[in-house]
Design an enzyme around this catalytic site. Structure first.
Site, short mmCIF file in Angstrom:
data_model
loop_
_atom_site.label_atom_id
_atom_site.label_comp_id
_atom_site.label_asym_id
_atom_site.label_seq_id
_atom_site.Cartn_x
_atom_site.Cartn_y
_atom_site.Cartn_z
N HIS A 1 -5.76 -8.94 0.62
CA HIS A 1 -6.09 -9.51 -0.70
C HIS A 1 -4.87 -10.13 -1.33
CE1 HIS A 1 -4.48 -6.51 -3.62
NE2 HIS A 1 -4.81 -5.58 -2.76
N ASP B 1 1.88 -5.20 -2.56
CA ASP B 1 0.46 -4.84 -2.65
C ASP B 1 -0.28 -6.02 -3.30
OD1 ASP B 1 -2.05 -3.78 -3.12
OD2 ASP B 1 -1.39 -2.42 -4.68
N GLU C 1 -9.11 -8.08 -5.85
CA GLU C 1 -9.25 -6.72 -5.32
C GLU C 1 -8.87 -5.69 -6.37
OE1 GLU C 1 -7.95 -2.93 -3.44
OE2 GLU C 1 -6.76 -4.32 -4.64
N ASP D 1 -4.41 -3.25 3.96
CA ASP D 1 -3.93 -3.07 2.59
C ASP D 1 -2.72 -2.14 2.67
OD1 ASP D 1 -3.71 -2.98 -0.23
OD2 ASP D 1 -5.88 -3.01 -0.49
#
Length: 362
Positions: free
Chosen positions: A71, A183, A217, A240
């Site tokens: 994402h 992230d 996300e 992820d």
């Protein structure tokens, strides 16, 4: 394929540029353009959707479809309230951490460009030592150097402007990558590298491969929820980040034991299709790729859940990159893990056969 052959100078230049670009939830498109530009030589075509998810496709005419996905969005803040004396109060856009805010620089995104600001905080001398107030959502505020509300508005700042941190990519002790938004910009980077390696190694796939970079996300897997309905995949491998649990103040009895440098983390969870997960583990073992395991109680909290439960059920699995200090501006991962996640996805993709159902009943 030896690990040392994976990341090259072009990869690292892309990773740095991609990480440094701001792409908060709902505002991902500039980052997506950088990602698509890098991916372009390695795919046949692109799919994009209304909210900005982007997909590079290899073999778009193939009936059987395999997704590899990360994402693209990062956590951020919104301007929520402007005081008469020109200070800004904020609300979260994703899981932004109020405790790290005081004394951080911020970029406020406006139609006129970036306006700089700082999260102010009362000096230590002025605080009541007996009952110190911790940072909370209702007491952190941003100072942009304006004397009043009118001046704030003249600077182009209004309620709804999105706010990111300016912290940029650095390397710690030669092999730790540090930045905000690893992230999960690392996920988009790693799936793009898989596409590059397939192209450079002249691998022909018997199915369609959908290299997917979903939006939104951080606020509930929303981009994946949308794009999976467009692609209608048969198989989805999601990447992820997960927590390194070896630093202080983390309880391993609840969080489990996973650490940076020890390899990709393979998840066990209801949304993870067991036969696909076992294929990934067998692939890791066959290619001597180190890996770790983790368990998720109900949901994985990643786009895996959105893919798994879409379209009547899609065989889905999760390969995570262990990361320290999630949702801070100093998210930290190990270069070896980045390369090994890329290797594991690459080898697993080569290990999937056209038309496989992964059914428990075959």
């Amino acid at each position: 394929m030896a690990t040392k052959n994976i990341l090259n100078k072009k990869s690292m230049d892309f990773l740095e540029k991609y990480l440094n670009n701001a792409a908060p939830t709902g505002y991902e498109w500039e980052g997506q353009k950088i990602w698509m530009e890098y991916l372009k030589p390695y795919v046949d075509t692109f799919i994009t959707d209304t909210y900005g998810s982007a997909v590079g496709v290899i073999n778009p005419d193939a009936k059987f479809k395999v997704v590899i996905e990360g994402h693209s969005d990062e956590i951020s803040w919104y301007v929520n309230y402007i005081t008469d004396n020109g200070l800004l109060y904020v609300i979260r856009n994703g899981g932004s951490d109020h405790q790290i805010a005081p004394s951080k620089w911020v970029n406020i995104h406006t139609k006129k460009g970036i306006v700089k600001g700082v999260f102010g905080w009362p000096a230590i001398h002025t605080r009541n030592k007996a009952k110190e107030e911790p940072p909370k959502l209702d007491n952190i505020f941003i100072d942009i150097g304006a004397k009043d509300k009118e001046e704030v508005e003249k600077m182009g700042v209004h309620v709804g402007c999105v706010i990111t941190y300016p912290d940029e990519f650095q390397i710690l002790n030669k092999d730790k990558f540090v930045c905000r938004a690893i992230d999960n910009r690392a996920g988009g980077f790693m799936v793009a590298e898989v596409a590059r390696l397939l192209h450079e190694n002249k691998k022909k796939l018997p199915f369609g491969l959908y290299i997917t970079n979903s939006v939104q996300e951080e606020i509930g897997l929303r981009g994946a929820e949308m794009i999976t309905q467009t692609i209608k995949p048969n198989v989805a491998i999601i990447t992820d980040v997960c927590h390194d649990t070896t630093t202080p103040m983390i309880e391993k009895k609840t969080e489990g034991h996973t650490e940076i440098g020890a390899g990709p983390v393979i998840s066990y969870a209801p949304a993870v299709q067991n036969k696909l997960r076992e294929r990934i583990i067998e692939t890791a073992e066959a290619h001597k790729i180190p890996f770790q395991r983790m368990a998720a109680s109900r949901s994985t909290g990643t786009d895996t859940d959105a893919f798994a439960y879409s379209n009547g059920g899609v065989a889905s699995a999760l390969i995570s990159l262990p990361l320290r200090y999630m949702h801070t501006t100093v998210e930290t991962v190990h270069k070896d893990d980045v390369e090994n996640v890329i290797r594991l996805i690459y080898e697993t993709v080569l290990n999937i056969k056209d038309g496989e159902t992964f059914s428990y009943f075959d």
